[in-house]
Write a protein that holds these residues in place. Structure first.
Motif, PDB file in Angstrom:
ATOM      1  N   SER A 135      -7.192   4.726  -6.844  1.00  0.00           N
ATOM      2  CA  SER A 135      -5.899   4.549  -7.873  1.00  0.00           C
ATOM      3  C   SER A 135      -5.515   5.756  -8.340  1.00  0.00           C
ATOM      4  CB  SER A 135      -6.563   3.741  -8.990  1.00  0.00           C
ATOM      5  OG  SER A 135      -7.148   2.328  -8.723  1.00  0.00           O
ATOM      6  N   PRO A 136      -4.305   5.672  -8.583  1.00  0.00           N
ATOM      7  CA  PRO A 136      -3.463   6.791  -8.891  1.00  0.00           C
ATOM      8  C   PRO A 136      -3.931   7.579 -10.326  1.00  0.00           C
ATOM      9  CG  PRO A 136      -1.811   5.136  -8.554  1.00  0.00           C
ATOM     10  CD  PRO A 136      -3.337   4.423  -8.475  1.00  0.00           C
ATOM     11  N   SER A 149      -3.634  16.848   2.441  1.00  0.00           N
ATOM     12  CA  SER A 149      -2.485  17.118   1.618  1.00  0.00           C
ATOM     13  C   SER A 149      -1.356  16.095   1.858  1.00  0.00           C
ATOM     14  CB  SER A 149      -1.577  18.344   2.029  1.00  0.00           C
ATOM     15  OG  SER A 149      -1.264  18.466   3.362  1.00  0.00           O
ATOM     16  N   HIS A 150      -1.881  14.969   2.764  1.00  0.00           N
ATOM     17  CA  HIS A 150      -0.870  13.872   2.969  1.00  0.00           C
ATOM     18  C   HIS A 150      -1.346  12.732   1.730  1.00  0.00           C
ATOM     19  CE1 HIS A 150       0.317  15.513   6.749  1.00  0.00           C
ATOM     20  NE2 HIS A 150      -1.052  15.708   7.051  1.00  0.00           N
ATOM     21  N   VAL A 151      -0.243  12.277   1.101  1.00  0.00           N
ATOM     22  CA  VAL A 151      -0.596  11.320   0.018  1.00  0.00           C
ATOM     23  C   VAL A 151       0.478  10.279   0.309  1.00  0.00           C
ATOM     24  CG1 VAL A 151      -0.505  10.908  -2.544  1.00  0.00           C
ATOM     25  CG2 VAL A 151      -1.756  13.123  -1.365  1.00  0.00           C
ATOM     26  N   TYR A 152       0.121   8.933  -0.209  1.00  0.00           N
ATOM     27  CA  TYR A 152       0.907   7.805   0.066  1.00  0.00           C
ATOM     28  C   TYR A 152       0.647   7.021  -1.334  1.00  0.00           C
ATOM     29  CZ  TYR A 152       1.789   9.337   4.868  1.00  0.00           C
ATOM     30  OH  TYR A 152       2.250   9.833   6.149  1.00  0.00           O
ATOM     31  N   LEU A 194       5.491  -2.163  -1.423  1.00  0.00           N
ATOM     32  CA  LEU A 194       6.509  -0.946  -1.566  1.00  0.00           C
ATOM     33  C   LEU A 194       5.606   0.175  -1.452  1.00  0.00           C
ATOM     34  CD1 LEU A 194       8.151  -2.457  -5.038  1.00  0.00           C
ATOM     35  CD2 LEU A 194       9.066  -2.413  -2.656  1.00  0.00           C
ATOM     36  N   ARG A 195       6.314   1.375  -0.706  1.00  0.00           N
ATOM     37  CA  ARG A 195       5.846   2.562  -0.111  1.00  0.00           C
ATOM     38  C   ARG A 195       6.559   3.703  -0.921  1.00  0.00           C
ATOM     39  NH1 ARG A 195       5.887   4.588   5.989  1.00  0.00           N
ATOM     40  NH2 ARG A 195       8.063   4.867   5.453  1.00  0.00           N
ATOM     41  N   LYS A 196       5.732   4.731  -1.490  1.00  0.00           N
ATOM     42  CA  LYS A 196       6.265   5.766  -2.028  1.00  0.00           C
ATOM     43  C   LYS A 196       5.605   6.871  -1.543  1.00  0.00           C
ATOM     44  CE  LYS A 196       7.354   7.954  -6.542  1.00  0.00           C
ATOM     45  NZ  LYS A 196       6.592   9.148  -6.019  1.00  0.00           N
ATOM     46  N   PHE A 197       6.470   7.890  -0.976  1.00  0.00           N
ATOM     47  CA  PHE A 197       5.668   9.284  -0.598  1.00  0.00           C
ATOM     48  C   PHE A 197       5.324  10.007  -1.918  1.00  0.00           C
ATOM     49  CE2 PHE A 197       8.411   8.300   3.026  1.00  0.00           C
ATOM     50  CZ  PHE A 197       7.196   8.258   3.991  1.00  0.00           C
ATOM     51  N   LYS A 198       4.541  11.075  -1.750  1.00  0.00           N
ATOM     52  CA  LYS A 198       4.023  12.023  -2.907  1.00  0.00           C
ATOM     53  C   LYS A 198       5.274  12.456  -3.705  1.00  0.00           C
ATOM     54  CE  LYS A 198       1.031  15.861  -4.050  1.00  0.00           C
ATOM     55  NZ  LYS A 198       0.155  17.006  -3.325  1.00  0.00           N
TER      56      LYS A 198
END
Length: 866
Positions: free
Chosen positions: A832-833, A851-854, A787-791
């Motif tokens: 880890s978040p 600044s690119h976060v996934y 499962l993918r989520k953008f920032k």
């Protein structure tokens, strides 16, 4: 005139030529009996209706049998794509006789030169060395071609050159020449298309062919065909949606009658079964009352079964323990010890499974539902939460289960990777007729058996894992063929890579098709990397088995089997390790050859790739971005070109012999700076970080020491490959405005972009990658649903994700043929978040570059840690 067609087979007993000694093979005749006397002594002879008939054999001898008043002809049914794989001289002789007949009957269309060459070899086989008077007399009484008098002079000229050639060698030459002809083994069936245009249909080992006159206008490979059927006089070909899209996926042809249509359909069924399946399908049980459609099935051995008998390639059989260790546990959750399906599985070898042919030609694995935990069960967005206790009851949690799921997921990706060559690239070269027949045979006779094996293997993994999950309705289909083993010609990969590269340089059409194919979405990596996948896959199995062995305690019931499997795989990969290193180096050199302008022979023997990456070079204009490539004999530096090819242009090369490297930050007041002194000139470069500088200096010093030991070889490699530049360059060279501007060109400005190559990523991320890094990256690959989520997004999107070659590739499902998008990971940090990210979920990891976060969410602790 009726015709009896006989399947070709590889005889296991020593063959002999017809008419010289008694024929060999499997026979039911008594010693001293021939076909006529056997029939004469048969009790059926006394039947009042028996009538004398004649059968014309392949060598034109006639046998008289008392059955009916017709002459039947013995003929070849299936024409092998590579007759060189026929093991017996006698078998090859029979095929040569069929070619002789096809020539005489004008079925084998060819030029006068080719026809004369074929006849000259037939003459050598039948009457021996050239004698002009004997040749002319023989040609008067034997008609090899219609109007052969026209080219008699050419026939004699060719025959003169065959002195000393044995009959067996002549037969082989006949087959080698014939198989390269477009009409080899082709039998026309008159038809018309939807517009009423007259065409000819034919079938071969590749698939269904369409001709206009004698010109082939289309090929429908078996891999493209989903289903074949007929309705009265209409012959229907249903294609996979990815071939033609959602529209016009069914092609229709009209034949002369229902019988002609059904006959052609039967031939297609037989060809598909013979050339594509491992073993012949079992007949369906007959319906009690009503039946729809034809129950016709091919009977006889398939080509794959014949290959298995005689394959003399490298035999690799380490997986019997492997399968048992992972898939045959009777103690797993969800599978009772006395489960009838499991019991039947444990009694038979898992090798060689292939689904029965039901006229539907779907590849194994198509349409099967993905095996997911509840975490990944939603199609996208927020999922419906499920009680943890329910999850524990419904889904296995054993680590071995997740290791098995990893095998399944990576096997799906591996099969898709093989299809890039066996399906897509094959279609491209056939469409343009771009590849010589000999290279076609070498390439696809190596990779087709591997692909067919793994189609069955994947199907089996899916079925067994379904049983493990307690899905008792997941009935096992098809039969298990014991003892086939893992017999692949892995020892020929070297030859395949080198011959493909040579042909690409020599043939402009093939080079064009190769480059255009690499720009297609399905070719998501450089094309020749897919050719190394079979050997790399063995390395994956070794790593997976090692993890399984660590998981089990010595008391575990499967520990011993697992250790034995690991031992066998380790021994095998150890033998292949040296070859793999050499092949990966060759693959990398050829990849760079295609991307660099200004070097002619980068793949010269003895040259090794060491590191590629971005450095800033000090010039009179200041620091300029350059891409550096370090080899065992030289250092190249380049800039990105402004042309649409997205290639790098070489600005200079420095031989390693006599080179010296020193750190020099204080001297030039530039951070992470070092100086490279060579016999030609001195350059000053700067890395993006101190770590990067250390990597470059370490590899440069190591390469310089290696070059000292092979000075003469290094000088020769440089002289033969690099386009020489003037020697009056100074340490801070003045570079042209074009060169400076080209270094600023962006990826978005390029009209063409080759498949993901690390050099382009290194250029934009200011980093570098070594050959050691490349080897590690392909050894340990991953596939699966995440499962993918953008920032800044709200919901989670489920995607099939493939991690390979420093990159994540995203697909909607595992069945997709090409990725929707990709994320190169060089330069990214994984963690880890943190609390500020606001992620309140388990098994989530974070990828960040500037600044690119996934965020990505895995299905289990095991998958998260992997």
């Amino acid at each position: 005139m009726g015709e009896i067609e006989g399947t070709y087979r590889v005889l296991q007993t020593p063959g002999s030529r017809l008419g010289v000694q008694k024929t060999t093979g499997v026979s039911t005749l008594e010693p001293g009996q021939n076909l006529s006397t056997a029939m004469a002594s048969s009790p059926a002879k006394t039947h009042e209706r028996d009538l004398p008939i004649k059968i014309k054999m392949l060598d034109n001898t006639v046998e008289v049998l008392d059955i009916e008043t017709t002459m039947l002809r013995l003929a070849v049914k299936f024409f092998p794509p590579d007759p060189g794989q026929l093991q017996e001289e006698y078998t090859r002789y029979l095929f040569a006789l069929q070619i002789k007949r096809d020539l005489a009957e004008e079925r084998l269309t060819c030029s006068d030169n080719t026809a004369a060459l074929l006849v000259s070899h037939l003459l050598q086989s039948e009457i021996g060395d050239f004698d002009e008077s004997e040749d002319r007399e023989h040609l008067k009484t034997n008609q090899y071609l219609p109007n052969q008098e026209r080219i008699e002079g050419k026939i004699l000229e060719f025959h003169r050159k065959h002195v000393g050639q044995t009959p067996a060698e002549s037969d082989f030459q006949v087959l080698e020449i014939a198989r390269k002809l477009e009409m080899y083994g082709i039998r026309f069936h008159l038809a018309s298309d939807r517009e009423g245009t007259k065409i000819n249909l034919a079938v071969s080992h590749m698939g269904v062919l369409v001709f206009q006159g004698n010109t082939k206008i289309n090929t429908f490979n078996w891999s493209k065909v989903r289903k074949l059927s007929f309705k009265r006089k209409r012959f229907l070909i249903k294609l996979h949606p990815e071939v033609c899209g959602p529209y016009q996926d069914t092609l229709e042809f009209l034949l002369g009658s229902r019988d002609e249509c059904k006959n052609f359909w039967k031939i297609c069924v037989e060809y598909h079964t013979f050339f594509r399946l491992f073993d012949q399908p079992k007949p369906k049980a007959k319906a009690v009352f009503f039946t729809r459609g034809s129950s016709f099935r091919y009977s006889g051995r398939t080509q794959k079964q014949l290959w298995v008998i005689v394959l003399d390639a490298l035999s690799l059989k380490p997986f019997s323990f492997f399968f048992h260790s992972i898939f045959l546990f009777s103690s797993h959750p969800g599978i009772p010890v006395d489960h009838p399906q499991l019991s039947s599985l444990m009694l038979k070898s898992p090798l060689g499974l292939n689904p029965a042919f039901q006229v539907n030609l779907n590849a194994a694995g198509q349409g099967s539902s993905p095996l997911l935990s509840p975490v990944l069960s939603d199609a996208g967005g927020a999922r419906i939460e499920e009680d943890d206790e329910m999850k524990r009851k419904r889904y296995p949690t054993d680590k071995a289960y997740f290791i098995a799921k990893e095998i399944l997921a990576t096997e799906r990706t591996y099969l898709k990777d093989l299809e890039v060559i066996t399906v897509w690239f094959r279609s491209a070269v056939i469409k343009e007729n771009a590849m010589p027949e000999g290279l076609m045979t070498l390439l696809f006779s190596n990779i087709d058996p591997i692909y067919e094996f793994h189609r069955g293997f994947l199907k089996e993994i899916e079925q067994r894992l379904s049983l493990w999950e307690g899905k008792t309705n997941a009935h096992v289909k098809g039969d298990y063929q014991p003892g086939i083993g893992y017999c692949f010609p892995l020892n020929r990969h070297d030859e395949v890579l080198t011959e493909l590269e040579k042909a690409t340089k020599r043939l402009k059409k093939l080079e064009t098709v190769y480059k255009e194919f690499e720009l297609q979405k399905v070719c998501y990596l450089p094309l020749n990397t897919f050719l190394l996948k079979p050997i790399q896959r063995l390395m994956h199995y070794k790593l997976i088995l090692a993890r399984l062995c660590k998981h089990y305690t010595a008391e575990h019931r499967d520990f011993a089997d697992c250790r034995n499997a690991l031992k066998e795989v380790t021994e095998m990969t150890s033998r292949l390790q040296h070859s793999l290193i050499r092949l990966e180096n060759f693959q990398k050199l050829t990849e760079l050859q295609h991307d660099l302008i200004g070097i002619d022979n980068l793949t010269a023997p003895g040259r090794e790739f060491i590191r590629e990456g971005c450095l800033y070079k000090l010039t009179k204009k200041g620091l300029q971005q350059r891409m550096f490539f370090l080899f065992s004999d030289m250092l190249l530096y380049t800039s990105k070109g402004v042309t649409g090819t997205n290639q790098f242009k070489i600005h200079g090369h420095l031989p390693l012999h006599g080179m010296l490297v020193e750190e020099s930050e204080n001297e030039w007041a530039v951070p992470h700076c070092f100086t490279i002194y060579s016999a030609q000139k001195t350059i000053v470069v700067a890395a993006s970080t101190r770590l990067e500088m250390g990597k470059w200096m370490e590899d440069l010093n190591m390469a310089i020491e290696m070059a000292k030991k092979s000075t003469e070889k290094s000088d020769m490699l440089l002289e033969n490959s690099v386009c020489n530049r003037s020697s009056d360059e100074v340490s801070l060279e003045q570079e042209s405005e074009d060169d400076i501007h080209s270094s600023r060109s962006s990826l978005d400005r390029q009209s063409h972009h080759r498949a993901n190559t690390t050099m382009h990523v290194c250029w934009y991320r200011n980093t570098s990658v070594s050959m050691t890094d490349h080897s590690v990256a392909v050894e340990n690959q991953l596939s699966g649903y995440l499962l993918r989520k953008f920032k800044n997004s709200n919901g989670w999107q489920k995607l099939w994700v493939v991690f390979t070659n420093f990159c994540l590739f995203f697909y909607k499902t595992h069945q997709d043929d090409y990725p929707l998008a990709s994320l190169p990971l060089l330069g990214y940090a994984v963690s880890s978040p943190v609390e500020a990210d606001g992620i309140q979920k388990d098994y989530v990891f974070k990828l960040q570059f500037k600044s690119h976060v996934y965020f990505f969410r895995a299905e289990s602790k095991y998958t998260f840690e992997r």
